[in-house]
Scaffold this motif. Structure first.
Motif, PDB file in Angstrom:
ATOM      1  N   VAL A  27       0.835  -1.204   0.000  1.00 16.70           N
ATOM      2  CA  VAL A  27       0.000   0.000   0.000  1.00 16.70           C
ATOM      3  C   VAL A  27       0.868   1.252   0.000  1.00 16.70           C
ATOM      4  N   ASP A  28       2.024   1.182   0.676  1.00 13.25           N
ATOM      5  CA  ASP A  28       2.916   2.340   0.714  1.00 13.25           C
ATOM      6  C   ASP A  28       3.593   2.601  -0.627  1.00 13.25           C
ATOM      7  N   TRP A  56      -5.179 -11.133  -0.310  1.00 14.08           N
ATOM      8  CA  TRP A  56      -4.496  -9.973  -0.880  1.00 14.08           C
ATOM      9  C   TRP A  56      -5.246  -8.682  -0.543  1.00 14.08           C
ATOM     10  N   THR A  57      -6.570  -8.711  -0.672  1.00 17.54           N
ATOM     11  CA  THR A  57      -7.374  -7.538  -0.350  1.00 17.54           C
ATOM     12  C   THR A  57      -7.353  -7.260   1.149  1.00 17.54           C
ATOM     13  N   LEU A  58      -7.431  -8.303   1.958  1.00 18.17           N
ATOM     14  CA  LEU A  58      -7.448  -8.128   3.406  1.00 18.17           C
ATOM     15  C   LEU A  58      -6.186  -7.443   3.901  1.00 18.17           C
ATOM     16  N   GLY A  59      -5.038  -7.828   3.362  1.00 18.71           N
ATOM     17  CA  GLY A  59      -3.797  -7.190   3.786  1.00 18.71           C
ATOM     18  C   GLY A  59      -3.807  -5.697   3.532  1.00 18.71           C
ATOM     19  N   GLN A  60      -4.333  -5.279   2.391  1.00 16.12           N
ATOM     20  CA  GLN A  60      -4.390  -3.858   2.070  1.00 16.12           C
ATOM     21  C   GLN A  60      -5.358  -3.120   2.988  1.00 16.12           C
ATOM     22  N   VAL A  61      -6.494  -3.746   3.272  1.00 16.54           N
ATOM     23  CA  VAL A  61      -7.457  -3.132   4.185  1.00 16.54           C
ATOM     24  C   VAL A  61      -6.832  -2.930   5.564  1.00 16.54           C
ATOM     25  N   CYS A  62      -6.102  -3.927   6.029  1.00 19.07           N
ATOM     26  CA  CYS A  62      -5.472  -3.830   7.354  1.00 19.07           C
ATOM     27  C   CYS A  62      -4.497  -2.655   7.418  1.00 19.07           C
ATOM     28  N   HIS A  63      -3.783  -2.387   6.333  1.00 18.21           N
ATOM     29  CA  HIS A  63      -2.835  -1.271   6.321  1.00 18.21           C
ATOM     30  C   HIS A  63      -3.550   0.040   6.606  1.00 18.21           C
ATOM     31  N   THR A  64      -4.635   0.293   5.885  1.00 15.49           N
ATOM     32  CA  THR A  64      -5.371   1.544   6.069  1.00 15.49           C
ATOM     33  C   THR A  64      -5.932   1.644   7.483  1.00 15.49           C
ATOM     34  N   LEU A  65      -6.529   0.560   7.976  1.00 19.65           N
ATOM     35  CA  LEU A  65      -7.063   0.560   9.336  1.00 19.65           C
ATOM     36  C   LEU A  65      -5.976   0.842  10.363  1.00 19.65           C
ATOM     37  N   GLN A  66      -4.825   0.202  10.211  1.00 22.95           N
ATOM     38  CA  GLN A  66      -3.736   0.380  11.165  1.00 22.95           C
ATOM     39  C   GLN A  66      -3.167   1.789  11.134  1.00 22.95           C
ATOM     40  N   ASP A  67      -3.124   2.389   9.942  1.00 28.31           N
ATOM     41  CA  ASP A  67      -2.600   3.750   9.829  1.00 28.31           C
ATOM     42  C   ASP A  67      -3.436   4.763  10.602  1.00 28.31           C
ATOM     43  N   PHE A  68      -4.716   4.506  10.758  1.00 29.62           N
ATOM     44  CA  PHE A  68      -5.572   5.440  11.497  1.00 29.62           C
ATOM     45  C   PHE A  68      -5.007   5.719  12.888  1.00 29.62           C
ATOM     46  N   TYR A  69      -4.519   4.688  13.548  1.00 29.83           N
ATOM     47  CA  TYR A  69      -4.068   4.837  14.936  1.00 29.83           C
ATOM     48  C   TYR A  69      -2.718   5.528  15.024  1.00 29.83           C
ATOM     49  N   SER A  70      -1.980   5.537  13.940  1.00 26.55           N
ATOM     50  CA  SER A  70      -0.707   6.254  13.912  1.00 26.55           C
ATOM     51  C   SER A  70      -0.860   7.686  13.427  1.00 26.55           C
ATOM     52  N   HIS A  71      -1.790   7.919  12.518  1.00 26.64           N
ATOM     53  CA  HIS A  71      -1.862   9.219  11.853  1.00 26.64           C
ATOM     54  C   HIS A  71      -2.897  10.167  12.443  1.00 26.64           C
ATOM     55  N   SER A  72      -3.862   9.622  13.187  1.00 26.43           N
ATOM     56  CA  SER A  72      -4.864  10.476  13.815  1.00 26.43           C
ATOM     57  C   SER A  72      -4.478  10.762  15.268  1.00 26.43           C
ATOM     58  N   ASN A  73      -5.305  11.529  15.942  1.00 24.03           N
ATOM     59  CA  ASN A  73      -5.067  11.821  17.366  1.00 24.03           C
ATOM     60  C   ASN A  73      -5.949  10.962  18.263  1.00 24.03           C
ATOM     61  N   TRP A  74      -6.407   9.816  17.760  1.00 26.09           N
ATOM     62  CA  TRP A  74      -7.255   8.916  18.544  1.00 26.09           C
ATOM     63  C   TRP A  74      -6.580   8.526  19.858  1.00 26.09           C
ATOM     64  N   VAL A  75      -5.300   8.227  19.797  1.00 20.96           N
ATOM     65  CA  VAL A  75      -4.573   7.844  21.013  1.00 20.96           C
ATOM     66  C   VAL A  75      -4.416   9.054  21.937  1.00 20.96           C
ATOM     67  N   GLU A  76      -4.084  10.210  21.370  1.00 25.13           N
ATOM     68  CA  GLU A  76      -3.895  11.418  22.179  1.00 25.13           C
ATOM     69  C   GLU A  76      -5.173  11.817  22.902  1.00 25.13           C
ATOM     70  N   HIS A 115      -4.281   6.264   3.870  1.00 24.67           N
ATOM     71  CA  HIS A 115      -3.426   6.458   5.050  1.00 24.67           C
ATOM     72  C   HIS A 115      -4.084   7.332   6.118  1.00 24.67           C
ATOM     73  N   PHE A 116      -5.353   7.700   5.919  1.00 25.18           N
ATOM     74  CA  PHE A 116      -6.063   8.580   6.843  1.00 25.18           C
ATOM     75  C   PHE A 116      -5.326   9.900   7.044  1.00 25.18           C
ATOM     76  N   ASP A 117      -4.629  10.366   6.021  1.00 22.15           N
ATOM     77  CA  ASP A 117      -4.004  11.684   6.084  1.00 22.15           C
ATOM     78  C   ASP A 117      -5.031  12.764   5.743  1.00 22.15           C
ATOM     79  N   ASP A 118      -4.678  14.014   6.056  1.00 23.29           N
ATOM     80  CA  ASP A 118      -5.457  15.185   5.634  1.00 23.29           C
ATOM     81  C   ASP A 118      -6.904  15.136   6.129  1.00 23.29           C
ATOM     82  N   GLU A 119      -7.143  14.508   7.284  1.00 18.03           N
ATOM     83  CA  GLU A 119      -8.480  14.441   7.890  1.00 18.03           C
ATOM     84  C   GLU A 119      -9.510  13.783   6.956  1.00 18.03           C
ATOM     85  N   THR A 120      -9.067  12.848   6.127  1.00 17.29           N
ATOM     86  CA  THR A 120      -9.987  12.164   5.203  1.00 17.29           C
ATOM     87  C   THR A 120     -10.569  10.919   5.869  1.00 17.29           C
ATOM     88  N   PHE A 121     -11.357  11.137   6.909  1.00 14.95           N
ATOM     89  CA  PHE A 121     -11.866  10.007   7.693  1.00 14.95           C
ATOM     90  C   PHE A 121     -12.947   9.230   6.949  1.00 14.95           C
TER      91      PHE A 121
END
Length: 981
Positions: free
Chosen positions: A110-111, A155-175, A121-127
């Motif tokens: 995906v990268d 193959w599709t599942l792996g790509q979906v997981c990437h986008t889902l996982q990026d949310f927790y790194s790129h958003s402020n959900w944890v903060e 990648h859930f960048d630019d507030e594109t939730f």
């Protein structure tokens, strides 16, 4: 459209020049070991959820499950715990490892493929856009599983997981202080709430390199959700918005300076990296649970690749002269099915591809042995026409349908009419690492075809025709077995050999032209049931010598080391000794081409993938779906399976025709993974040889040698082919454009001054219409590369869940050089039904004692509920028990608004006092209903008289007391108590 096409070409050039613009968790590796990667997150979640499913199945079957489920599970641990019977088999984890690798490699890609996509990648507030990527992908996964197309699903599942996982790194959900996943991301019917508006400022400047407090306090206090902006070209972003951060993010250099990503420990918010990664694991587990509920436990485990058995895959010529071949394929497949059904060695799937001229298919891909039997039983030999048949088209279809590392058997007595597909089939062999063995009947001893007395050419394989099949067998590590029709049944023993559990290749060599050779191979005590295969003409002779010096010649059909059988050009040696470890020798005398292959059964094996390094500050690796460049470096990711005591000591590339050997430098990455780098690999066809050491079971201080070889050849090329796509999910009745780039390389890098003319070939396994130019010219001043495009048209009849494999090849005919790239697409209908079925409880009747568990079996209770998918829904496909072990009855009705209603009646003894029902609609949306009996001090039996159209008795996960004596005693004591009070 022009702008999009230009950006796609730029992305292709970016990938070609190999910089890194990764803006997510590291894809595969981190060298410092402190950060978690997408690979680690994905594998951890898969192992956790797979173990949970196995635990629940074991509970429903009354079996013990002792594995502790946490984030430290290994593939071997889960495979062993999930295997219901491993007492009579050697446990192999290769298929499980390979399936997991498919998912984390598709995650990592995906990268590269979606480099500039903020939605992925859930960048630019594109939730909303990110959520759409996830939910659309999940729908495609469910459709693929429903169609038993597990390769596309992974193959599709792996790509979906990437986008889902990026949310927790790129958003402020944890903060924001959240310690649980944001489950609205996988539920399209839920509203995404509390999003920071486009005009809401979210960040302030970091204090130098310290970005710990750069999110504005108001944002945190109000719980507003935001994500960082990212751009590699421009620093422009909305006023006051957070940036992703990092050296390649130009927006992070503009106020507010800094970033909020948690991709690794050293990131802007790296102090929260572990929290984000752990939440990403939990969110991936939640996603997998949603898929599991929608598809069912057994299909889910197949999606995960949890199997220790291979597929049974036949590609069969059905023309008139093949009646003997069809009959033998039926015989051997029926024998395998009947002898292995219900055992751990039962094939994990069955694949059948018939071919003739002009027809290929239809493809049968099923996990149901009876369906396979019925389909192969239908085959009849008829027609024939002009002799050549569409063998390679059938093989192409099988290679894309079968899981990686499968073994495919082709039955034919005719030349290939579609020989132009040779390079395409070779590319798919190299990509899938599947072995292809040809069962050839009627091969002529000379190059001239026989003619009948009337002068008509008879149906037979000339030497040049057979050589095509030999070349493909050699490329895959399979065999070209040439026999008479009468001897075919003697040769098909290799099919039964291949379906034994945990078959490993110890050594293999193909020698062409023929010459005398002394081969050595190492036998270890982790390997049993050695078998040797030798193909060659009748003049070939050989001698096998054990590590203790005992020898046996080829003319001894029953000697001290092996029993030897001969069928056509095949000699099969069943080696009798399993305890003579050490170095053995196989000496061959022949001036004609021949092959030697040594196999055994062992839990210890390895898998490998060619990976491509991306440099830069955030560099990592991604899967390379093409040949390495001649004269350049090649990097492989090697994973040992089945043992944690094996240490890899040597990995080398061997070219028997040279002979040339290139030794790799080995870097241990932990958990059985190694990065192996080969410097300046010359032109040639290579096989991968691995050597290692392990602790002897009788003496921990003694290290024993081990040897394994990969079957598939690794070829090099001086051509580089790269391609980019906007989306790997394609809709029926649509056309997608795929830009690609061809370049000429020298010494492993693009030759800027090179020129040349290339023949372009593009094929897909679904015969969808393709449009492209067949010639591409690199002219002077083009920088050594040229751009092209391919249009792929998807018919309106394409079914959701269908996978499409597109192979793009570039050939420099002047240099006899070919390279390729392979792209995978999934057909996915646009899902408009995003809501799961709803449940309404109608009634719960019956009372159960809360104090007398001994009497529970004599008391009954009943739960009545209505499920509906609404008037606009796709309709309920099935209703199952998630909890409870009673009887489930269903009937249908029509509601007042015209909606279809499924009336559910659940009845149970009071030994199981709660129930959870799961309803799944036709696109995989899930709804649930929970019921529980009222508890009183005295149990009152309830007799249910409700009728239903369908009745299913389903075992749940609760306690079940069903022995007649126990039931009778319960009733007797109940009556006795009634009359004594």
């Amino acid at each position: 459209m022009c702008k999009i096409y230009t950006v796609q070409l730029f992305v292709a050039m970016v990938v070609l020049l190999r910089p890194s613009f990764v803006n997510s968790f590291q894809p595969l590796f981190v060298l410092n070991g402190k950060s978690m990667t997408h690979r680690h997150i994905t594998q951890t979640a898969i192992l956790r959820k797979t173990a949970e499913v196995c635990r629940d199945i074991a509970a429903s079957e009354g079996r013990e499950f002792s594995l502790t489920i946490d984030d430290t599970l290994s593939v071997s641990q889960v495979q062993k715990a999930c295997s219901s019977d491993i007492s009579t088999s050697i446990l192999s984890t290769v298929y499980f490892h390979t399936s997991i690798a498919t998912m984390y490699f598709s995650n990592a890609i995906v990268d590269v493929v979606y480099l500039l996509s903020e939605e992925h990648h859930f960048d630019d507030e594109t939730f909303k856009g990110g959520r759409d990527v996830i939910t659309t992908g999940v729908s495609a996964v469910k459709a693929s599983v429903k169609d038993e197309n597990y390769i596309a699903g992974r193959w599709t599942l792996g790509q979906v997981c990437h986008t889902l996982q990026d949310f927790y790194s790129h958003s402020n959900w944890v903060e924001l202080g959240n310690n649980a996943p944001y489950n609205s991301l996988i539920k399209p019917d839920q509203t995404l709430t509390n999003l920071a508006g486009v005009d809401v400022q979210t960040c302030r400047n970091c204090n130098g390199n310290n970005c710990k407090n750069n999110i504005l306090p108001d944002v945190l206090q109000q719980g507003l959700l935001t994500s960082g902006y990212f751009n590699i070209f421009s620093s422009k972003k909305p006023t006051g918005k957070c940036s992703h951060g990092g050296s390649l993010d130009r927006t992070s250099k503009r106020d507010p300076v800094g970033g909020i990503n948690k991709d690794k420990v050293g990131s802007s918010h790296g102090f929260l990296h572990k929290d984000a990664a752990n939440l990403a694991v939990d969110a991936t587990v939640e996603l997998l649970e949603d898929i599991r509920i929608a598809v069912g436990d057994v299909p889910f485990l197949r999606l995960m690749g949890l199997s220790q058995s291979s597929v049974l895959c036949f590609v069969i010529d059905t023309t008139g002269s093949m009646s003997d071949g069809i009959a033998e394929a039926k015989r051997v497949s029926f024998e395998i099915i009947d002898s292995k059904r219900g055992t751990p060695q039962e094939p994990s799937a069955y694949i059948l591809v018939p071919f003739n001229d002009p027809g290929v298919g239809p493809l049968t891909l099923t996990t149901n042995a009876d369906i396979f039997k019925e389909r192969i039983n239908r085959l009849t030999a008829s027609g024939g026409g002009d002799i050549p048949e569409l063998c390679l088209s059938g093989l192409q279809l099988a290679l894309t349908a079968a899981p990686s590392s499968s073994e495919i058997f082709v039955f034919t007595d005719a030349p290939a009419k579609d020989a132009h597909l040779k390079s395409t089939v070779t590319a798919l062999i190299e990509s899938s690492k599947s072995e292809v063995t040809f069962m050839l009947t009627g091969v002529l001893s000379s190059r001239r075809r026989r003619r009948s007395s009337q002068g008509v050419i008879t149906r037979a394989l000339g030497q040049s025709d057979a050589q095509l099949y030999r070349d493909l067998a050699q490329a895959s590590g399979g065999q070209s077995i040439e026999v008479t029709k009468a001897d075919l049944s003697m040769a098909t023993s290799v099919i039964e050999d291949s379906l034994a559990s945990a078959v490993v290749t110890i050594f293999q060599a193909v020698v062409n032209p023929g010459r005398n050779n002394n081969f050595t191979f190492t036998v270890d005590d982790l390997t049993q049931n050695l078998t040797a295969y030798v193909t060659g003409d009748s003049s070939l002779s050989f001698k096998l010598t054990s590590s203790t010096g005992v020898s046996q010649a080829s003319n001894e059909t029953s000697g001290p080391l092996a029993s030897i059988t001969t069928a056509g050009n095949l000699r099969r040696l069943r080696i009798r000794t399993d305890n003579e470890t050490g170095i053995w020798q196989f000496s061959v005398t022949s001036d004609s081409p021949y092959s030697v292959k040594i196999t055994g059964q062992s839990s210890v094996d390895f898998i490998y993938n060619i990976v491509e390094e991306h440099g830069g500050a955030h560099g990592d690796f991604s899967l390379k779906e093409s040949r390495p460049l001649s004269g350049g470096n090649a990097t492989l990711m090697v994973t040992m399976t089945g043992s944690n005591t094996v240490t890899v000591t040597d990995v080398s590339l061997l070219d028997d025709s040279g002979p040339t050997q290139v030794n790799g430098s080995i870097q241990w990455m932990g958990s059985g993974d190694y990065l192996v780098t080969f410097r300046e690999v010359p032109s040639g066809d290579f096989v991968l040889l691995l050597k290692g050491e392990y602790s002897n079971s009788t003496s921990r201080s003694t290290r024993t040698s081990l040897m394994r070889q990969a079957s598939t050849q690794i070829k090099t090329s001086s051509i580089l082919v790269t391609a980019q796509v906007n989306n790997t999910n394609i809709e029926p009745d649509s056309t997608v454009t795929i830009p690609f780039t061809v370049a000429t390389a020298f010494g492993g890098v693009v030759n800027d001054s090179a020129t040349g003319t290339f023949t372009i070939r593009a094929t897909n396994d679904r015969s969808y219409t393709l449009s492209f130019s067949t010639n591409l010219i690199i002219g002077a001043g083009d920088g050594g590369k040229a751009n092209g495009s391919i249009s792929l048209s998807v018919p309106s009849s394409a079914l959701s869940g269908t996978d499409v494999t597109l192979t793009i090849e570039a050939e420099n005919t002047a240099d006899n050089d070919i390279n390729y790239t392979i792209l995978r697409f999934s057909v996915a209908l646009k899902v408009t039904d995003v809501s799961g079925p709803t449940c309404q409880e109608v009634n719960t009747s019956g009372n159960c004692s809360s104090s007398s568990s001994f009497l529970c079996s004599s008391s009954k209770w009943e739960f009545l509920a209505n499920f509906t998918d609404g008037i606009n829904g796709t309709g309920i496909e099935r209703i199952t028990l998630r909890q409870g072990n009673g009887t489930l009855n269903t009937s249908t009705a029509v509601g007042t608004a015209g909606e279809n209603i499924t009336v559910v009646t659940y009845s149970s003894s009071c030994c199981s006092q709660s129930v959870q029902l799961i309803a799944v609609d036709k696109v995989g949306n899930v709804g649930s209903c929970v019921g529980q009996v009222r508890a009183v001090t005295t149990a009152t039996p309830v007799i249910s008289t409700t009728a239903a159209n369908n009745t299913t008795s389903t075992g749940g996960h609760g306690l079940s007391i069903s022995h007649p004596l126990v039931v009778w005693m319960g009733v007797f004591i109940s009556v006795l108590l009634k009359y004594t009070h």
